[in-house]
Structures are given as structure tokens and as C-alpha cells.
Scaffold this motif. Structure first.
Motif, mmCIF file in Angstrom:
data_model
loop_
_atom_site.group_PDB
_atom_site.id
_atom_site.type_symbol
_atom_site.label_atom_id
_atom_site.label_comp_id
_atom_site.label_asym_id
_atom_site.label_seq_id
_atom_site.Cartn_x
_atom_site.Cartn_y
_atom_site.Cartn_z
ATOM 1 N N ARG A 185 1.050 -1.156 0.062
ATOM 2 C CA ARG A 185 0.151 -0.191 0.039
ATOM 3 C C ARG A 185 1.021 1.288 0.118
ATOM 4 N NH1 ARG A 185 -3.690 -2.648 3.630
ATOM 5 N NH2 ARG A 185 -2.070 -1.704 5.448
ATOM 6 N N ARG A 186 1.844 0.694 0.660
ATOM 7 C CA ARG A 186 3.261 2.294 0.433
ATOM 8 C C ARG A 186 3.810 2.453 -0.075
ATOM 9 N NH1 ARG A 186 4.699 -0.053 5.829
ATOM 10 N NH2 ARG A 186 6.374 -0.588 4.744
ATOM 11 N N GLY A 187 3.631 1.990 -1.755
ATOM 12 C CA GLY A 187 4.259 2.091 -2.839
ATOM 13 C C GLY A 187 5.702 1.680 -2.832
ATOM 14 N N GLY A 188 6.028 0.097 -1.606
ATOM 15 C CA GLY A 188 7.039 -0.655 -1.723
ATOM 16 C C GLY A 188 7.046 -1.985 -2.383
ATOM 17 N N LEU A 189 7.907 -2.527 -2.318
ATOM 18 C CA LEU A 189 8.634 -3.405 -2.849
ATOM 19 C C LEU A 189 8.388 -4.951 -1.883
ATOM 20 C CD1 LEU A 189 11.916 -2.555 -5.286
ATOM 21 C CD2 LEU A 189 9.370 -2.461 -5.517
ATOM 22 N N LEU A 190 7.880 -5.627 -2.656
ATOM 23 C CA LEU A 190 7.839 -7.326 -1.781
ATOM 24 C C LEU A 190 8.142 -8.242 -2.774
ATOM 25 C CD1 LEU A 190 6.821 -7.922 1.172
ATOM 26 C CD2 LEU A 190 4.497 -8.191 -0.045
ATOM 27 N N GLY A 191 8.959 -9.347 -2.318
ATOM 28 C CA GLY A 191 8.910 -10.371 -2.539
ATOM 29 C C GLY A 191 7.625 -11.191 -2.377
ATOM 30 N N ILE A 192 7.230 -11.814 -3.902
ATOM 31 C CA ILE A 192 5.751 -12.815 -3.392
ATOM 32 C C ILE A 192 5.766 -14.189 -3.505
ATOM 33 C CG2 ILE A 192 4.021 -10.795 -2.877
ATOM 34 C CD1 ILE A 192 3.536 -11.418 -5.806
ATOM 35 N N PRO A 193 4.999 -15.042 -2.511
ATOM 36 C CA PRO A 193 5.488 -16.385 -3.277
ATOM 37 C C PRO A 193 4.467 -16.692 -4.643
ATOM 38 C CG PRO A 193 4.694 -16.605 -1.644
ATOM 39 C CD PRO A 193 4.798 -15.324 -1.637
ATOM 40 N N THR A 194 4.484 -17.333 -5.852
ATOM 41 C CA THR A 194 2.622 -18.003 -6.470
ATOM 42 C C THR A 194 3.720 -19.522 -6.745
ATOM 43 O OG1 THR A 194 3.538 -17.601 -8.580
ATOM 44 C CG2 THR A 194 2.995 -15.923 -7.603
ATOM 45 N N GLU A 195 2.424 -20.258 -7.462
ATOM 46 C CA GLU A 195 2.555 -21.439 -7.609
ATOM 47 C C GLU A 195 3.017 -21.485 -8.259
ATOM 48 O OE1 GLU A 195 0.681 -19.333 -9.097
ATOM 49 O OE2 GLU A 195 -0.294 -20.269 -10.440
ATOM 50 N N THR A 196 3.849 -20.621 -9.130
ATOM 51 C CA THR A 196 5.006 -21.137 -9.932
ATOM 52 C C THR A 196 6.103 -20.285 -9.870
ATOM 53 O OG1 THR A 196 4.046 -18.191 -11.384
ATOM 54 C CG2 THR A 196 3.338 -20.247 -12.303
ATOM 55 N N VAL A 197 6.365 -19.123 -9.970
ATOM 56 C CA VAL A 197 8.296 -18.414 -9.429
ATOM 57 C C VAL A 197 7.512 -17.449 -8.532
ATOM 58 C CG1 VAL A 197 9.015 -18.958 -12.090
ATOM 59 C CG2 VAL A 197 8.489 -16.771 -11.674
ATOM 60 N N TYR A 198 8.927 -17.109 -7.419
ATOM 61 C CA TYR A 198 8.442 -15.610 -7.041
ATOM 62 C C TYR A 198 8.273 -15.167 -7.866
ATOM 63 C CZ TYR A 198 8.579 -18.028 -2.129
ATOM 64 O OH TYR A 198 8.859 -18.956 -1.416
ATOM 65 N N GLY A 199 7.250 -13.951 -6.827
ATOM 66 C CA GLY A 199 7.368 -12.428 -8.297
ATOM 67 C C GLY A 199 7.640 -11.092 -7.335
ATOM 68 N N LEU A 200 7.831 -10.294 -7.795
ATOM 69 C CA LEU A 200 8.724 -9.036 -7.103
ATOM 70 C C LEU A 200 8.126 -7.660 -7.080
ATOM 71 C CD1 LEU A 200 10.741 -7.000 -5.829
ATOM 72 C CD2 LEU A 200 12.039 -7.396 -8.430
ATOM 73 N N GLY A 201 7.532 -8.558 -5.973
ATOM 74 C CA GLY A 201 5.498 -7.309 -6.424
ATOM 75 C C GLY A 201 5.410 -5.893 -6.179
ATOM 76 N N ALA A 202 4.806 -5.104 -6.484
ATOM 77 C CA ALA A 202 4.408 -4.004 -6.238
ATOM 78 C C ALA A 202 3.212 -3.398 -6.429
ATOM 79 C CB ALA A 202 5.119 -2.329 -6.773
ATOM 80 N N ASP A 203 2.110 -2.146 -5.718
ATOM 81 C CA ASP A 203 1.281 -1.911 -6.443
ATOM 82 C C ASP A 203 1.183 -1.790 -7.728
ATOM 83 O OD1 ASP A 203 -1.114 -0.663 -7.004
ATOM 84 O OD2 ASP A 203 -1.083 1.344 -4.952
ATOM 85 N N ALA A 204 0.329 -2.097 -8.989
ATOM 86 C CA ALA A 204 0.174 -1.592 -10.027
ATOM 87 C C ALA A 204 -0.016 -0.591 -10.210
ATOM 88 C CB ALA A 204 -0.837 -2.879 -10.834
ATOM 89 N N LEU A 205 -1.314 0.108 -10.075
ATOM 90 C CA LEU A 205 -1.621 1.596 -9.782
ATOM 91 C C LEU A 205 -0.513 2.570 -9.620
ATOM 92 C CD1 LEU A 205 -5.702 0.509 -8.969
ATOM 93 C CD2 LEU A 205 -3.845 -0.275 -11.000
ATOM 94 N N ASN A 206 0.573 2.163 -9.264
ATOM 95 C CA ASN A 206 1.181 2.831 -8.441
ATOM 96 C C ASN A 206 2.608 3.417 -9.186
ATOM 97 O OD1 ASN A 206 3.318 4.199 -7.319
ATOM 98 N ND2 ASN A 206 2.750 3.726 -5.004
ATOM 99 N N GLU A 207 2.546 4.182 -10.033
ATOM 100 C CA GLU A 207 4.118 4.311 -10.882
ATOM 101 C C GLU A 207 4.887 4.938 -10.480
ATOM 102 O OE1 GLU A 207 4.033 6.922 -14.340
ATOM 103 O OE2 GLU A 207 1.525 7.487 -14.517
ATOM 104 N N ASP A 208 5.141 5.809 -9.084
ATOM 105 C CA ASP A 208 6.729 5.294 -8.948
ATOM 106 C C ASP A 208 7.194 3.511 -8.014
ATOM 107 O OD1 ASP A 208 6.987 7.768 -9.334
ATOM 108 O OD2 ASP A 208 5.788 8.377 -7.013
ATOM 109 N N ALA A 209 5.894 3.100 -8.113
ATOM 110 C CA ALA A 209 6.448 1.353 -7.101
ATOM 111 C C ALA A 209 6.823 1.315 -8.666
ATOM 112 C CB ALA A 209 5.422 1.075 -6.264
#
Ligand code: TXA
Ligand code: MG
Length: 341
Positions: free
Chosen positions: A23-47
Motif C-alpha cells: 500500500r505504501r508503494g514498497g517492494l515485496l517478494g511474493i510467492p506464487t505457484e509458478t515462481v517468486y515475484g517482485l511485487g508492488a502496487d500495480a496502480l502506482n507508477e513510482d512503485a
């Protein structure tokens, strides 16, 4: 930057903290069933800009956005064809990304400037919970440094992203092990842009004819932009050069036996481990078990970086089922250096 590791199982407070990073626009490593992702708010350009920076990824390579269920689809896509709902009903949550026209609320920064968006619902309870709590879709490329094999464990995420992102949620090893299958639904017939965790044959059952993009099986032509921009880049490459041997497994094993030396690393089917005793070997799984091979392929490509092998030989499965994705990852890792036996 300090990176916080959220170890499984996440408790209430950890889920809140992980969602707050997004929510704050930070970066979070997330697990998925395929591979780990490098996640951020998709609607936040800076993130999203920070995702590109952390990965060292070219800015024109679009991000996939992750939603918790099919009901979010019309928020981020336009002109959704019935086929998209049919696929979502059958295969979501799961390893399928659909390319659809982009809704205005999705920043061009997220889609690498394209008027389409790649969207999927991942099959992992930790990430689904984090997205719901964050209340926004999460844009996430695979969490590797650009060019390296995709991460399939939290430890791989730590290797590539420690100190560069705000947190990593550990959801255990990824079940599938290769990235999602990408299908472009903005053209007729639909086009397979990347083979992945959902076999082509399953898509064909719902869609009928599917065109397989050239970039799936052949080296991209210099100067020609592939439809999935990410398919243009050398990928998944270990430090030592890779040679892929395709064809009948007995013959590919014999070829490797004749051509390897004491400095060679070997990725082989389980049945041939004994034949390569004394070499640095990685077990890709049984020759007829493509799910095992998909699960193992990225760790195999990473594992040799810890050794001093100077070249790597890899046996390659045929392209039926998940074999198409395993073959594609091995060939890309080799820069399409393939020997057919
Ligand atoms: O399994 C997965 O898909 C993983 C997990 C984290 O969800 N994500 C993933 O993202 O593999 P990434 O960024 O490593 O690969 C996404 C691929 C890239 O090749 C990109 O060019 C393509 O998808 N892509 C994304 N949006 C697209 C679009 N609108 N049109 C064409 N290709 C697109
Ligand atoms: Mg990737």
C-alpha cells in the motif's frame, strides 16, 4: 535498505505488515505457484518504476498484474471476450496470464507503454491474502535480477534481492517451478506468447486453434521485436555456457558422455544419474515426468553457479505438455545453442 523476511506461516500481524508495504508503494517478494515475484502496487507508477530499478530490467518490458479473483478483471481490462471468462473459470487461480486491452486506470509505466495488459490470478494462499488486504492489484515480474534464472524458493529471492527491497514473504518452494503460460487474446486466433505452467493442450481444449508465437521455439531475429517484449532478452543464464541436447534420451546421454570432461556440469534425467557418476550432475527428474522437470529446471540452472564448472550440458525433454516450457527455458538459457541427436 533493510529487507524484512516474513517466514511461513505468516501470522495476522505479518500479513498486515506485508500488505502495508504494498500500500505504501514498497517492494515485496511474493510467492506464487509458478515462481517468486517482485511485487508492488500495480496502480502506482513510482512503485512500478522501483521494480524495474531493483531488477535492472529494461523499462519497455511490461509487468504482469496479479488479482485475487476473476471479479477484478473488468477493473483493469476492456473489451473482455467471452473466451477470457471461459479460461478464467477453468484455470484460475493458476499458471495462466491473459493479454487483454488495458483499462485507463492501469499506468503505462506498468505495461511498458503498451495498450494491453497481462493479467493473472496466482494460485498461492499467501499472495492472494496479501493482495486482498492491500486492496490493490500487485504488479510482479519474476523476482530474479534481470537475466538470471527465476527464483523458485524464498532463498533464491534472498540471493537476488536482499537489501534492495522492503520485504520477502516466504511461502515455501513453488509448486510448478516455471512461469505462467501467456496467451494473447487480443488477436484471432489467440496466440501463445510464452509456454509455462499450463500446457498448450489445455488451452486448445477451451480455445480451439492457438497460434504458437515464433519466439517460443526459435531464437528471436535481430532487430525484430517479439510480441512479448521479455522474450527478446537472453534469459535464465547461468554463469557457465549451456549446450542443450535434444532428441531421444539414450542418444542425448550418449552424446554428453562422449563430449563432456572433468570441468563439465551435467543436467540429466534421473535415469542417467549413474551414467555420469564422478561429474557435477543435477537431476532434472524422470524422463517422462515433465512436472518434475518443470519443478527442477530453474534450480538446476542456478545450482552450477556455486560450482567451478566451465560448461554445462543439458538433456532436453520433448515438447508435449509441460515439456514445451522446460524446453523453452533450457534453450533460452543456452542462447539457443542446441544440438539435435
Ligand atoms: O508466473 C509468472 O508469470 C511470474 C509470476 C511472478 O507471476 N511472473 C513473470 O513475470 O514471469 P515476468 O515479468 O518475468 O514475465 C512476464 C512476461 C514478459 O516476457 C513480458 O514481456 C510479458 O510477460 N508481458 C507482460 N505484459 C505483456 C503485454 N501486455 N503484452 C505482451 N507481453 C507481455
Ligand atoms: Mg522473468
Amino acid at each position: 535498505m533493510e529487507t524484512k523476511l516474513f517466514t511461513a506461516p505468516l501470522d495476522e500481524a505479518q500479513y498486515e505488515e506485508a500488505a502495508a508495504i504494498v500500500r505504501r508503494g514498497g517492494l515485496l517478494g511474493i510467492p506464487t505457484e509458478t515462481v517468486y515475484g517482485l511485487g508492488a502496487d500495480a496502480l502506482n507508477e513510482d512503485a512500478c518504476r522501483r521494480i524495474y530499478e531493483a531488477k535492472g530490467r529494461p523499462q519497455n518490458n511490461p509487468l504482469i498484474i496479479h488479482i485475487p479473483d476473476m471479479s477484478w478483471l473488468p477493473r483493469y481490462c476492456r473489451d473482455i471476450p467471452p473466451a477470457a471468462y471461459a479460461l478464467a473459470r477453468r484455470f484460475w487461480p493458476g499458471p495462466l496470464t491473459m493479454i487483454l486491452p488495458r483499462a485507463d486506470c492501469v499506468p503505462l509505466r506498468t505495461t511498458g507503454g503498451l495498450d494491453t495488459v497481462g493479467i493473472r490470478c496466482p494460485d498461492h494462499p499467501v499472495t492472494l491474502e496479501i493482495i486482498r488486504r492491500a486492496g490493490v492489484p500487485i504488479a510482479a515480474p519474476s523476482g530474479n535480477t534481470s537475466g538470471r534464472p527465476s527464483p523458485t524458493t524464498a532463498q533464491h529471492m534472498v540471493e537476488d534481492m536482499w537489501g534492495k527491497i522492503h520485504g520477502i514473504a516466504d511461502g515455501g518452494p513453488c509448486g510448478v517451478g516455471v512461469e505462467s503460460t501467456i496467451i494473447d487474446l487480443t488477436c484471432t486466433p489467440p496466440r501463445l506468447l510464452r509456454p509455462g505452467g499450463l500446457p498448450l493442450e489445455d488451452l486448445e481444449e477451451v480455445l480451439g486453434e492457438v497460434i504458437v508465437d515464433e519466439a517460443v521455439t526459435a531464437e528471436p531475429e535481430a532487430g525484430k521485436a517479439p510480441r512479448a517484449p521479455g522474450m527478446a532478452y537472453r534469459h535464465y543464464a547461468p554463469k557457465a555456457p549451456v549446450t542443450v541436447i535434444s532428441g531421444d534420451p539414450d542418444r542425448s546421454a550418449a552424446y554428453i558422455k562422449d563430449n563432456c570432461d572433468g570441468e563439465s556440469g551435467i543436467i540429466c534425467f534421473h535415469e542417467y544419474l549413474d551414467a555420469f557418476e564422478g561429474h557435477t550432475v543435477y537431476d532434472l527428474g524422470h524422463k517422462d515426468n515433465k512436472a518434475e522437470q518443470a519443478h527442477a529446471v530453474f534450480d538446476a540452472l542456478r545450482a552450477f553457479d556455486e560450482t567451478d564448472v566451465t560448461k554445462i550440458f543439458a538433456q532436453c525433454p520433448d515438447s508435449a505438455g509441460l515439456g514445451l516450457a522446460v524446453e523453452n527455458r533450457l534453450k533460452k538459457a543456452s542462447g539457443f545453442h542446441v544440438i539435435r541427436v
